[in-house]
Design an enzyme around this catalytic site. Structure first.
Site, PDB file in Angstrom:
ATOM      1  N   GLN A 294       0.765  -1.194  -0.202  1.00  0.00           N
ATOM      2  CA  GLN A 294       0.238   0.139  -0.244  1.00  0.00           C
ATOM      3  C   GLN A 294       0.876   1.641   0.319  1.00  0.00           C
ATOM      4  OE1 GLN A 294       0.091  -2.195   2.155  1.00  0.00           O
ATOM      5  NE2 GLN A 294      -2.830  -2.843   2.254  1.00  0.00           N
TER       6      GLN A 294
ATOM      7  N   ASP B 136      -6.148   1.108  12.608  1.00  0.00           N
ATOM      8  CA  ASP B 136      -7.097   0.805  12.297  1.00  0.00           C
ATOM      9  C   ASP B 136      -8.364   0.366  13.620  1.00  0.00           C
ATOM     10  OD1 ASP B 136      -7.573  -0.711   9.873  1.00  0.00           O
ATOM     11  OD2 ASP B 136      -5.672  -0.143  10.308  1.00  0.00           O
TER      12      ASP B 136
ATOM     13  N   ASN C  57      -2.753  -1.208  14.111  1.00  0.00           N
ATOM     14  CA  ASN C  57      -2.473  -0.829  12.629  1.00  0.00           C
ATOM     15  C   ASN C  57      -2.010  -1.869  11.742  1.00  0.00           C
ATOM     16  OD1 ASN C  57      -2.629   1.540  10.739  1.00  0.00           O
ATOM     17  ND2 ASN C  57      -0.291   1.129  11.191  1.00  0.00           N
ATOM     18  N   LYS C  58      -1.563  -1.809   9.924  1.00  0.00           N
ATOM     19  CA  LYS C  58      -1.023  -2.606   9.159  1.00  0.00           C
ATOM     20  C   LYS C  58       0.309  -3.100   9.747  1.00  0.00           C
ATOM     21  CE  LYS C  58      -2.500  -2.978   5.925  1.00  0.00           C
ATOM     22  NZ  LYS C  58      -3.307  -4.140   5.764  1.00  0.00           N
TER      23      LYS C  58
END
Length: 306
Positions: free
Chosen positions: A90, A131, A141-142
């Site tokens: 991403q 998130d 989070n990621k």
């Protein structure tokens, strides 16, 4: 016999209207969050970010990238380092594209170069999105966010999280959160090209947890939460819940003149605004009656002499 008449057009219009209002609110929240976070960054800073938390992930402005945007809009010159964010990339596909499109000085690095860039003083600060944020200050989070935070801590680089209050989960504990495991082909191949042997076992979590002790602050639309909890700021116009105190990570939300001091040992749950103001009013009355914190210090001295 009852006949129910459903106005499909009215329902459709209501759904569209609600969606438009949500989109407008998202932009306003992200812009306010960006403004609150921009004061944490200096002119000529190089800011690292991980994954994508920009206008491609939100309606138009972004959370982490919204903070970077607001910093630039405030007149400061900033550079950005974006991690590629394996395995779905991403960072390279979205963040790097978005920042370059918007005229930022952005460099892309492999995830494995985070330590190299920090050790060589190529990064001043880090800001990422989230998130989910728990009441204990744990941030989900990621995948890869945790290792970025760890390396930043090692090199004494401030690590910030940008997340709206809607991201806060005031009920769950770290033990309650289940991390999604994604399909192995994201790791064993790039696009349609296989890069790993057949039958190899794969561990491919989508997210990881960053503990609060690695976080320098959580940027929200209501202010910036910093450890440990000393003050509790309440903004009636933006927040109907209180960010709560925890043994390891207290939420410190600053919003100008709305800050109010809490006595050490006070414990707050997720309270509505009225109950929070009642507690704070009682605290102010206690301070006025007892001369504030000086009374506590005097008692400590007296106990030592006895």
């Amino acid at each position: 016999m009852y006949i129910m008449v459903i106005d499909v057009i009215a329902i459709k219009n209501l759904i569209v209207k609600t969606a438009q209002e949500m989109a407008e609110d998202d932009i306003k929240i992200n812009m306010q969050m960006g403004k609150n976070g921009s004061v944490l960054f200096n002119n000529n800073d190089t800011i690292m970010t991980h994954c994508n938390a920009g206008s491609l992930a939100t309606v138009a402005y972004g959370t982490a990238l919204g903070v970077i945007r607001a910093t630039k809009e405030s007149g400061k010159n900033v550079k950005v380092i974006a991690t590629e964010t394996r395995p779905v990339q991403q960072g390279s596909r979205l963040t790097a594209f978005e920042l370059k499109h918007d005229g930022f000085d952005v460099s892309l690095i492999p995830d494995t170069a985070v330590g190299y860039t920090m050790a060589n003083k190529l990064v001043n600060k880090v800001v990422v999105g989230a998130d989910r944020v728990l009441r204990t200050g744990h941030v989900y989070n990621k995948i890869g966010t945790y290792q970025v935070a760890l390396i930043a801590k090692q090199h004494r680089i401030p690590f910030y999280v940008a997340a709206p209050l809607s991201t806060f989960d005031m009920k769950s504990t770290p033990q309650d959160v289940i991390i999604e495991q994604r399909k192995g082909t994201e790791v064993t191949q790039i696009g349609d090209r296989k890069t790993a042997p057949d039958g190899i076992n794969v561990i491919n979590p989508a997210f990881d947890m960053t503990p609060p002790e690695l976080i320098s602050g959580i940027i929200t639309e209501a202010g910036v939460a910093k450890p440990p909890l000393k003050d509790l700021g309440i903004d009636p116009s933006t927040s109907r819940q209180v960010l709560v105190k925890d043994g390891r990570f207290g939420m410190y939300v600053t919003d100008g003149e709305t800050n109010a001091t809490l006595r050490r040992g006070d414990t707050l749950e997720a309270l509505d605004l009225d109950r929070a103001n009642e507690l704070l009013a009682g605290r102010r009355a206690w301070e006025a009656e007892n001369g504030g914190v000086k009374v506590k210090k005097t008692r400590k001295k007296a106990s030592k002499k006895s």
